[in-house]
Enzyme design. Structure first.
Site, PDB file in Angstrom:
ATOM      1  N   HIS A 203       4.376  -7.752  -4.748  1.00 60.47           N
ATOM      2  CA  HIS A 203       5.262  -7.711  -5.912  1.00 60.47           C
ATOM      3  C   HIS A 203       6.741  -7.744  -5.545  1.00 60.47           C
ATOM      4  O   HIS A 203       7.588  -7.854  -6.436  1.00 60.47           O
ATOM      5  CB  HIS A 203       4.976  -6.454  -6.742  1.00 60.47           C
ATOM      6  CG  HIS A 203       3.583  -6.377  -7.268  1.00 60.47           C
ATOM      7  ND1 HIS A 203       3.129  -7.167  -8.304  1.00 60.47           N
ATOM      8  CD2 HIS A 203       2.532  -5.618  -6.886  1.00 60.47           C
ATOM      9  CE1 HIS A 203       1.856  -6.883  -8.552  1.00 60.47           C
ATOM     10  NE2 HIS A 203       1.469  -5.952  -7.692  1.00 60.47           N
TER      11      HIS A 203
ATOM     12  N   ILE B 225      -2.730   5.100   2.367  1.00 59.65           N
ATOM     13  CA  ILE B 225      -2.464   5.853   1.141  1.00 59.65           C
ATOM     14  C   ILE B 225      -3.450   5.427   0.059  1.00 59.65           C
ATOM     15  O   ILE B 225      -4.177   6.254  -0.487  1.00 59.65           O
ATOM     16  CB  ILE B 225      -1.010   5.636   0.668  1.00 59.65           C
ATOM     17  CG1 ILE B 225      -0.028   6.150   1.724  1.00 59.65           C
ATOM     18  CG2 ILE B 225      -0.755   6.308  -0.686  1.00 59.65           C
ATOM     19  CD1 ILE B 225       1.379   5.650   1.554  1.00 59.65           C
ATOM     20  N   HIS B 226      -3.489   4.138  -0.224  1.00 65.79           N
ATOM     21  CA  HIS B 226      -4.469   3.622  -1.175  1.00 65.79           C
ATOM     22  C   HIS B 226      -5.898   3.796  -0.660  1.00 65.79           C
ATOM     23  O   HIS B 226      -6.824   3.996  -1.450  1.00 65.79           O
ATOM     24  CB  HIS B 226      -4.218   2.131  -1.450  1.00 65.79           C
ATOM     25  CG  HIS B 226      -3.044   1.863  -2.323  1.00 65.79           C
ATOM     26  ND1 HIS B 226      -1.743   1.903  -1.872  1.00 65.79           N
ATOM     27  CD2 HIS B 226      -2.969   1.548  -3.647  1.00 65.79           C
ATOM     28  CE1 HIS B 226      -0.918   1.614  -2.863  1.00 65.79           C
ATOM     29  NE2 HIS B 226      -1.632   1.396  -3.952  1.00 65.79           N
TER      30      HIS B 226
ATOM     31  N   ASP C  46       0.380  -5.369  -1.523  1.00 69.13           N
ATOM     32  CA  ASP C  46       0.632  -4.834  -2.866  1.00 69.13           C
ATOM     33  C   ASP C  46       2.029  -4.204  -2.901  1.00 69.13           C
ATOM     34  O   ASP C  46       2.277  -3.248  -3.628  1.00 69.13           O
ATOM     35  CB  ASP C  46      -0.446  -3.818  -3.268  1.00 69.13           C
ATOM     36  CG  ASP C  46      -0.442  -3.510  -4.776  1.00 69.13           C
ATOM     37  OD1 ASP C  46       0.033  -4.358  -5.546  1.00 69.13           O
ATOM     38  OD2 ASP C  46      -0.895  -2.408  -5.152  1.00 69.13           O
TER      39      ASP C  46
ATOM     40  N   ALA D 135       1.807   3.430  -7.569  1.00 71.61           N
ATOM     41  CA  ALA D 135       2.410   2.230  -8.167  1.00 71.61           C
ATOM     42  C   ALA D 135       2.766   1.229  -7.082  1.00 71.61           C
ATOM     43  O   ALA D 135       3.924   1.116  -6.677  1.00 71.61           O
ATOM     44  CB  ALA D 135       3.643   2.620  -8.968  1.00 71.61           C
TER      45      ALA D 135
ATOM     46  N   ASP E 105      -2.508   0.772   3.841  1.00 70.57           N
ATOM     47  CA  ASP E 105      -1.315   1.600   4.021  1.00 70.57           C
ATOM     48  C   ASP E 105      -1.652   3.058   4.315  1.00 70.57           C
ATOM     49  O   ASP E 105      -0.755   3.899   4.410  1.00 70.57           O
ATOM     50  CB  ASP E 105      -0.393   1.501   2.810  1.00 70.57           C
ATOM     51  CG  ASP E 105      -1.029   2.015   1.516  1.00 70.57           C
ATOM     52  OD1 ASP E 105      -2.242   2.315   1.524  1.00 70.57           O
ATOM     53  OD2 ASP E 105      -0.316   2.112   0.497  1.00 70.57           O
TER      54      ASP E 105
ATOM     55  N   GLY F 277      -7.915   0.959  -8.860  1.00 65.38           N
ATOM     56  CA  GLY F 277      -7.990   0.379 -10.195  1.00 65.38           C
ATOM     57  C   GLY F 277      -9.400  -0.030 -10.569  1.00 65.38           C
ATOM     58  O   GLY F 277      -9.585  -0.971 -11.332  1.00 65.38           O
TER      59      GLY F 277
ATOM     60  N   ALA G 299      -0.963   1.589 -12.514  1.00 67.55           N
ATOM     61  CA  ALA G 299       0.477   1.527 -12.775  1.00 67.55           C
ATOM     62  C   ALA G 299       0.865   0.350 -13.667  1.00 67.55           C
ATOM     63  O   ALA G 299       2.051   0.102 -13.882  1.00 67.55           O
ATOM     64  CB  ALA G 299       1.238   1.448 -11.459  1.00 67.55           C
TER      65      ALA G 299
END
Length: 366
Positions: A48, A232-233, A256, A291, A230, A203, A123
């Site tokens: 993004h 984290i996800h 992402d 997000a 990462d 998601g 998000a």
């Protein structure tokens, strides 16, 4: 000539790599070379923004700057991912990014939404979510003349299977994501033409042993599964599990990334929603949902290898597999005759040099 450990499909070869203009030329084995690691340029299917610049607003100057930031980190091919938006923004972004696609700055546009599940929107801005529209997609595909390359759809929504079939028939990648679908719904989406799973696990309805849901449906299908490496996800153990289950030919590392990537902690915007970044983690201000990320593809590769994924497999997941998703047979592997998109890494897998079509990119990473 570039010398070092050359990561080729399924193997690492010590030797010299000659360039033939924009293409890869002769590859010569030589055990006496140093410890630099040479890999193909990274291919990011889902990004993004980065370096303080975003793809989500349809601004071509911002998009060019975001692509340049990631290019310096080794991403030589990328899709510009937008989030759920009004149709007018989708239309305007398609028109704005068409020249960048024709110039090779971007490989295309990915619309991550708005055809997503409200229950699993993460998000994404719920204000813009709606059921899939073949009418909207037809207008975007016609306007884009090849710019629209991927669209994420929740397959359980009304009209979703028709939309997926339309995308398939018009050469656009249909991805399953942000979905509360059942296992059967996902398999129906794949049967209709979906070939990618958007950031697997994230998601999505979690797996259950009596209703496997979308995660197991995608892993059990032919779809290529995106993985945000990462730490984290996805926990590193889950990353390794998914990569081993799908195999390197059906797993693709993605970032992402949002505009905050490479920037200080602080407050940012994603699709009209405030995002707070702290300690590299981006969360919506309103509810704390993750997000996007602050990841780059070189870091994703390091994290994948640290998770126990063999280097040749991790490299394939960052290069050859996403290139095949995009139908780009001219890149993604270090093979004579392929495009000379190359990243030279040090032994710790940190970027030393980046070449795109044989041209070296000036270093900008501090």
């Amino acid at each position: 000539m570039i010398s070092g450990q050359i990561v080729r499909p399924g193997a690492v070869l010590r030797g010299h790599l000659h360039l033939d203009g924009p293409l890869i030329g002769e590859i010569i084995e030589d055990d006496r070379v140093g410890d630099d690691i040479i890999v193909p340029g990274f291919v990011d299917l889902h990004c993004h923004g980065g370096g303080g610049h975003t793809f989500t607003e349809g601004d071509p100057d911002d998009a060019r700057a975001a692509a340049a930031f990631h290019l310096a980190h080794g991403t030589t091919t990328m899709l510009a991912s937008l989030v759920s938006s009004p149709f007018d923004l989708m239309r305007d972004a398609t028109a704005a990014y068409l020249p960048l696609v024709r110039a090779g700055v971007l490989a295309g546009v990915h619309f991550e939404g708005p055809y997503l599940s409200a229950a699993r929107c993460g998000a994404q801005n719920p204000e813009f979510l709606r059921d899939p529209s073949v009418e909207e997609l037809s207008a975007l595909v016609k306007l884009g003349e090849g710019t629209v390359r991927m669209v994420t759809v929740a397959p359980e929504l009304p009209g979703a299977l028709d939309a997926i079939a339309f995308l398939r028939d018009h050469g656009v990648i249909a991805a399953v994501g942000h979905t509360d679908a059942s296992y059967a719904d996902v398999l129906a989406g794949v049967a209709a033409g979906a070939t990618v799973g958007t950031h697997l696990f994230n998601g999505m309805r979690p797996p259950h042993h009596r209703e496997p849901g979308p995660v197991i449906g995608l892993l059990s299908s032919i779809a290529v599964c995106e993985l945000i490496a990462d730490n984290i996800h996805l926990h590193p153990g889950m990353l390794a599990f998914a990569a081993k289950t799908a195999g390197p030919g059906r797993a693709a590392l993605i970032t992402d990334a949002m505009d905050a990537t490479g920037m200080p902690d602080g407050r940012y915007d994603l699709g009209g929603q405030e995002v707070i970044v702290a300690d590299r983690v981006a969360r919506l201000a309103r509810n704390g949902s993750i997000a996007g990320s602050t990841l780059t593809m070189d870091e994703a590769l390091r994290n994948a290898v640290a998770a126990g994924i063999p280097l040749p497999d991790a490299v394939a997941m960052a290069t050859a597999t996403p290139a095949k998703v995009l139908g780009l047979a001219d890149r993604g592997e270090i093979t004579t005759g392929k495009r000379a998109d190359l990243v030279v890494l040090d032994p710790e897998l940190r970027v030393r040099r980046v070449l795109r079509a044989g041209t070296e990119i000036p270093p900008t990473i501090g």
